[in-house]
Design a protein around this motif. Sequence first.
Motif, PDB file in Angstrom:
ATOM      1  N   ASP A  51      -5.974   7.768 -10.753  1.00  0.00           N
ATOM      2  CA  ASP A  51      -5.020   7.329  -9.729  1.00  0.00           C
ATOM      3  C   ASP A  51      -5.104   8.218  -8.493  1.00  0.00           C
ATOM      4  O   ASP A  51      -5.016   7.734  -7.357  1.00  0.00           O
ATOM      5  CB  ASP A  51      -3.590   7.366 -10.280  1.00  0.00           C
ATOM      6  N   ALA A  52      -5.277   9.520  -8.704  1.00  0.00           N
ATOM      7  CA  ALA A  52      -5.345  10.445  -7.571  1.00  0.00           C
ATOM      8  C   ALA A  52      -6.549  10.140  -6.693  1.00  0.00           C
ATOM      9  O   ALA A  52      -6.458  10.161  -5.457  1.00  0.00           O
ATOM     10  CB  ALA A  52      -5.395  11.891  -8.069  1.00  0.00           C
ATOM     11  N   VAL A  53      -7.685   9.841  -7.287  1.00  0.00           N
ATOM     12  CA  VAL A  53      -8.891   9.534  -6.517  1.00  0.00           C
ATOM     13  C   VAL A  53      -8.698   8.256  -5.709  1.00  0.00           C
ATOM     14  O   VAL A  53      -8.998   8.209  -4.497  1.00  0.00           O
ATOM     15  CB  VAL A  53     -10.113   9.423  -7.444  1.00  0.00           C
ATOM     16  N   ALA A  83       3.336   7.228  -3.198  1.00  0.00           N
ATOM     17  CA  ALA A  83       3.918   6.172  -4.031  1.00  0.00           C
ATOM     18  C   ALA A  83       3.488   4.796  -3.547  1.00  0.00           C
ATOM     19  O   ALA A  83       3.175   3.903  -4.352  1.00  0.00           O
ATOM     20  CB  ALA A  83       5.442   6.285  -4.030  1.00  0.00           C
ATOM     21  N   THR A  84       3.465   4.607  -2.237  1.00  0.00           N
ATOM     22  CA  THR A  84       3.039   3.327  -1.678  1.00  0.00           C
ATOM     23  C   THR A  84       1.575   3.078  -1.972  1.00  0.00           C
ATOM     24  O   THR A  84       1.175   1.974  -2.357  1.00  0.00           O
ATOM     25  CB  THR A  84       3.298   3.305  -0.161  1.00  0.00           C
ATOM     26  N   ALA A  85       0.750   4.108  -1.802  1.00  0.00           N
ATOM     27  CA  ALA A  85      -0.674   3.985  -2.125  1.00  0.00           C
ATOM     28  C   ALA A  85      -0.873   3.636  -3.595  1.00  0.00           C
ATOM     29  O   ALA A  85      -1.711   2.794  -3.945  1.00  0.00           O
ATOM     30  CB  ALA A  85      -1.396   5.287  -1.791  1.00  0.00           C
ATOM     31  N   LEU A  86      -0.098   4.265  -4.457  1.00  0.00           N
ATOM     32  CA  LEU A  86      -0.226   3.996  -5.893  1.00  0.00           C
ATOM     33  C   LEU A  86       0.117   2.543  -6.204  1.00  0.00           C
ATOM     34  O   LEU A  86      -0.526   1.908  -7.054  1.00  0.00           O
ATOM     35  CB  LEU A  86       0.689   4.945  -6.671  1.00  0.00           C
ATOM     36  N   SER A  87       1.111   1.988  -5.511  1.00  0.00           N
ATOM     37  CA  SER A  87       1.454   0.585  -5.747  1.00  0.00           C
ATOM     38  C   SER A  87       0.302  -0.324  -5.329  1.00  0.00           C
ATOM     39  O   SER A  87       0.026  -1.330  -5.981  1.00  0.00           O
ATOM     40  CB  SER A  87       2.738   0.214  -4.990  1.00  0.00           C
ATOM     41  N   PHE A  88      -0.403   0.022  -4.248  1.00  0.00           N
ATOM     42  CA  PHE A  88      -1.554  -0.769  -3.825  1.00  0.00           C
ATOM     43  C   PHE A  88      -2.702  -0.639  -4.821  1.00  0.00           C
ATOM     44  O   PHE A  88      -3.393  -1.611  -5.129  1.00  0.00           O
ATOM     45  CB  PHE A  88      -2.010  -0.335  -2.434  1.00  0.00           C
TER      46      PHE A  88
END
Length: 391
Positions: free
Chosen positions: A163-165, A279-284
């Motif tokens: 997820d971090a990458v 958090a927004t990036a993770l949702s995408f």
Amino acid sequence: MSSEHHGGAAPTDALAPTRTLGSSHAQAPLTVGIEEELLLVDPLTRTLSPQGPEVVSEAAGELGDRAGTELTRYQVELRTDPHTCLKEAADQIRSTRTVAARAAARLGLRVASTGTPVLGQTAPVPITPGARYAHSAAHFRALDDEQTACACHIHVGLPDPRDAVYASNHLRPWLPTLIAFSANSPFRDGQDTGYASWRTTTWGRWPVAGPPPYFESPAHFNDLVDTLLNTEALIDRGGLYWDIRPSHHLPTLEVRVADAALTPDDTLMLAAVVRALTATALSFVQAGEPAPRPAPEVLRAACWRAARDGLVGTGIDPLTGHLVAQTTLVERLLHTIAPALRQHDDLDRVRKQWQRLRGEGTGADRQRAAYRQRSSTHDVVDYITSATCPH
């Protein structure tokens, strides 16, 4: 984030959310941890003092491992615990700065939160004892003289390194905007550099620094890091100085792009924005949305322009290559992350802090305002040390 999220005009209220994030954001809030690098200055000469290890030792009784040394003896690093509640992080930021300031005062010193030293330093810089620091000095040579640059690092908890990458890819287009509103290093060696963030500019000299590449996969990330280690562009994974990186020792995504923030409130706005952006990036990522891929040359140019001008004037939209008012770019960012700010209970804090930045300017603007009072760099240093630990 995809271009449709990045582009377009912001609404009148840039923090008014217009859509709901995916169901993943209904889960527990992401943790955020903060690392702040501070300089030590002599209150009489206003120049740097090489007593970092002594200040850390003096503060150890109260801060333990939340205070540490840095490569140069001119610096100390302060760390928070991971927090889900930003109010708790705020309390810890303020108390940690206060303890460090008191420890420094017992040694006749002051702490200063700024990206670069206002007044001159010796070269080569005094290096903190330790095998890794000695190795760095031997390997990177005069580049280590730039290590008096101080940053604010935000760690957002992402236990899955994959997820971090992938989240890093979505954050890349926003790096210039983060630079612009966090700029706090206009002076260097007694001179106004003409840049809002001179630290950002000098940091680009390092072999592995600046905006990270777009990573096709976690394997691509690992292979690239291995190559950089094998070719000795890195001495270890801790020397991965990209503006965003999966932490090498913590289950976090670390955003390292910002100058050390002038005030605790500046730090906390940065932390809130970075957490909501992650958090927004993770949702995408979880929705399978591809990340945008701005041309590396344009992204680099956008970072340069943001470092030069801060919030003043125009910046480069890295996805279009067009010049746009820098405040508009910030408001696009805040509009995009507004749902995540609300769900982390940070919306009001960021709204108030953004209005303050619009009125008072960045840390760089405030440093210059202090200089204009009497055209005195001593006044700038005094202003920074008072703003670092406001009463």
